[in-house]
Design a protein around this motif. Structure first.
Motif, mmCIF file in Angstrom:
data_model
loop_
_atom_site.group_PDB
_atom_site.id
_atom_site.type_symbol
_atom_site.label_atom_id
_atom_site.label_comp_id
_atom_site.label_asym_id
_atom_site.label_seq_id
_atom_site.Cartn_x
_atom_site.Cartn_y
_atom_site.Cartn_z
ATOM 1 N N GLU A 14 62.657 4.895 28.371
ATOM 2 C CA GLU A 14 61.565 5.750 28.836
ATOM 3 C C GLU A 14 61.330 6.939 27.914
ATOM 4 O O GLU A 14 60.197 7.380 27.725
ATOM 5 N N SER A 15 62.370 7.449 27.278
ATOM 6 C CA SER A 15 62.197 8.587 26.371
ATOM 7 C C SER A 15 61.364 8.189 25.146
ATOM 8 O O SER A 15 60.616 9.004 24.606
ATOM 9 N N ILE A 16 61.464 6.950 24.700
ATOM 10 C CA ILE A 16 60.654 6.489 23.570
ATOM 11 C C ILE A 16 59.197 6.392 23.973
ATOM 12 O O ILE A 16 58.289 6.785 23.229
ATOM 13 N N LEU A 17 58.941 5.870 25.170
ATOM 14 C CA LEU A 17 57.559 5.700 25.621
ATOM 15 C C LEU A 17 56.874 7.024 25.934
ATOM 16 O O LEU A 17 55.647 7.098 25.932
ATOM 17 N N GLN A 18 57.620 8.059 26.192
ATOM 18 C CA GLN A 18 57.046 9.372 26.487
ATOM 19 C C GLN A 18 56.972 10.268 25.244
ATOM 20 O O GLN A 18 56.573 11.421 25.340
ATOM 21 N N SER A 19 57.309 9.741 24.086
ATOM 22 C CA SER A 19 57.297 10.553 22.863
ATOM 23 C C SER A 19 55.859 10.818 22.420
ATOM 24 O O SER A 19 54.943 10.034 22.711
ATOM 25 N N ASN A 23 52.213 8.402 22.326
ATOM 26 C CA ASN A 23 50.994 8.865 22.994
ATOM 27 C C ASN A 23 49.818 8.916 22.021
ATOM 28 O O ASN A 23 48.700 8.511 22.365
ATOM 29 N N VAL A 24 50.048 9.380 20.805
ATOM 30 C CA VAL A 24 48.986 9.418 19.798
ATOM 31 C C VAL A 24 48.574 7.995 19.415
ATOM 32 O O VAL A 24 47.379 7.695 19.297
ATOM 33 N N LEU A 25 49.528 7.125 19.254
ATOM 34 C CA LEU A 25 49.233 5.737 18.916
ATOM 35 C C LEU A 25 48.450 5.045 20.035
ATOM 36 O O LEU A 25 47.480 4.332 19.766
ATOM 37 N N ALA A 26 48.826 5.275 21.272
ATOM 38 C CA ALA A 26 48.112 4.674 22.394
ATOM 39 C C ALA A 26 46.693 5.211 22.491
ATOM 40 O O ALA A 26 45.754 4.450 22.785
#
Length: 70
Positions: A14-19, A23-26
């Protein structure tokens, strides 16, 4: 020999997905997808014709019959 079961839906921590990078990539992927969807719809729709603009009309007649009669 039993099959290996991976937990469904959990691929990253989860820490990777919240980085911020993810977020910029998404956000970039979402905007890129929207842009291509709008461009695809714009290609399918017919071009609007403006009523006040006549295409291919000369200011002067260039015919061998200047008054338009044959």
């Amino acid at each position: 020999m039993s099959p290996v079961h991976a937990p469904l839906g959990i691929l990253f921590d989860e820490s990777i997905l919240q980085s911020p990078f993810v977020n910029v990539l998404a956000t970039f992927v979402a905007l890129n997808t929207l842009m291509y969807a709008v461009l695809a719809v714009a290609r399918v729709l017919p071009r609007p014709r403006l009523p006040w603009r006549r295409r291919y009309q000369r200011a002067e007649t260039r015919s061998i019959y200047p008054d338009g009669r044959r």
